[in-house]
Motif scaffolding. Sequence first.
Motif, PDB file in Angstrom:
ATOM      1  N   LEU A  37      39.695  63.763  77.060  1.00 54.19           N
ATOM      2  CA  LEU A  37      40.021  64.718  76.004  1.00 54.19           C
ATOM      3  C   LEU A  37      39.993  64.037  74.643  1.00 54.19           C
ATOM      4  N   PHE A  38      40.566  62.832  74.561  1.00 57.99           N
ATOM      5  CA  PHE A  38      40.518  62.073  73.314  1.00 57.99           C
ATOM      6  C   PHE A  38      39.089  61.736  72.924  1.00 57.99           C
ATOM      7  N   PHE A  39      38.279  61.363  73.915  1.00 53.04           N
ATOM      8  CA  PHE A  39      36.881  61.036  73.634  1.00 53.04           C
ATOM      9  C   PHE A  39      36.129  62.254  73.101  1.00 53.04           C
ATOM     10  N   LEU A  40      36.342  63.406  73.716  1.00 47.96           N
ATOM     11  CA  LEU A  40      35.652  64.614  73.254  1.00 47.96           C
ATOM     12  C   LEU A  40      36.113  65.018  71.858  1.00 47.96           C
ATOM     13  N   LEU A  41      37.403  64.881  71.570  1.00 49.40           N
ATOM     14  CA  LEU A  41      37.887  65.183  70.224  1.00 49.40           C
ATOM     15  C   LEU A  41      37.343  64.181  69.205  1.00 49.40           C
ATOM     16  N   ALA A  42      37.250  62.914  69.593  1.00 44.22           N
ATOM     17  CA  ALA A  42      36.681  61.903  68.695  1.00 44.22           C
ATOM     18  C   ALA A  42      35.205  62.183  68.438  1.00 44.22           C
ATOM     19  N   THR A  43      34.485  62.585  69.479  1.00 46.62           N
ATOM     20  CA  THR A  43      33.071  62.916  69.313  1.00 46.62           C
ATOM     21  C   THR A  43      32.904  64.124  68.405  1.00 46.62           C
ATOM     22  N   LEU A  44      33.769  65.117  68.571  1.00 38.43           N
ATOM     23  CA  LEU A  44      33.728  66.285  67.683  1.00 38.43           C
ATOM     24  C   LEU A  44      34.020  65.876  66.243  1.00 38.43           C
ATOM     25  N   GLY A  45      34.976  64.984  66.048  1.00 30.52           N
ATOM     26  CA  GLY A  45      35.283  64.489  64.705  1.00 30.52           C
ATOM     27  C   GLY A  45      34.117  63.730  64.093  1.00 30.52           C
ATOM     28  N   VAL A  46      33.437  62.915  64.895  1.00 28.99           N
ATOM     29  CA  VAL A  46      32.263  62.177  64.402  1.00 28.99           C
ATOM     30  C   VAL A  46      31.142  63.149  64.066  1.00 28.99           C
ATOM     31  N   LEU A  47      30.981  64.178  64.879  1.00 27.79           N
ATOM     32  CA  LEU A  47      29.948  65.179  64.623  1.00 27.79           C
ATOM     33  C   LEU A  47      30.214  65.924  63.316  1.00 27.79           C
ATOM     34  N   VAL A  48      31.450  66.326  63.093  1.00 25.81           N
ATOM     35  CA  VAL A  48      31.813  67.013  61.842  1.00 25.81           C
ATOM     36  C   VAL A  48      31.626  66.078  60.654  1.00 25.81           C
ATOM     37  N   THR A  49      32.039  64.822  60.806  1.00 27.47           N
ATOM     38  CA  THR A  49      31.864  63.842  59.726  1.00 27.47           C
ATOM     39  C   THR A  49      30.389  63.624  59.426  1.00 27.47           C
TER      40      THR A  49
END
Length: 118
Positions: A97-109
């Motif tokens: 879950l943390f990895f998917l949220l981090a990936t989403l954050g990197v994608l938005v960034t």
Amino acid sequence: MLEKLSRLAIRLTPWKPLLFLVLFGSLLAVCAALFQSVLLETSPMFMFGLVGILWSLTGFMLIANFQHIPEKPEECPHFFRRQLLKIKRFGYWLLALFFLLATLGVLVTTFRLIRLYL
């Protein structure tokens, strides 16, 4: 989902040296942009270097954490071992879950930095 992340991590393992090169090149680009430019908002080298750093770190996180996941608890006949496997898999679920949220954050960034540059 853990099995899919594990398969993806195993498939990305041969790409680990390339991720290291991207990380090193991105770090060089960010350092060069820091020493070269006063306004970092206008420096494309800084923005693309930052995006490269974020994506390569995300790739390293995937490869390092999801190559070996615990087996499913239903396959174990012993009660305490099965409970231990459930606890371990729960930890991996939280990590996923943390990895998917981090990936989403990197994608938005990534989209915001590209939109800022273009």
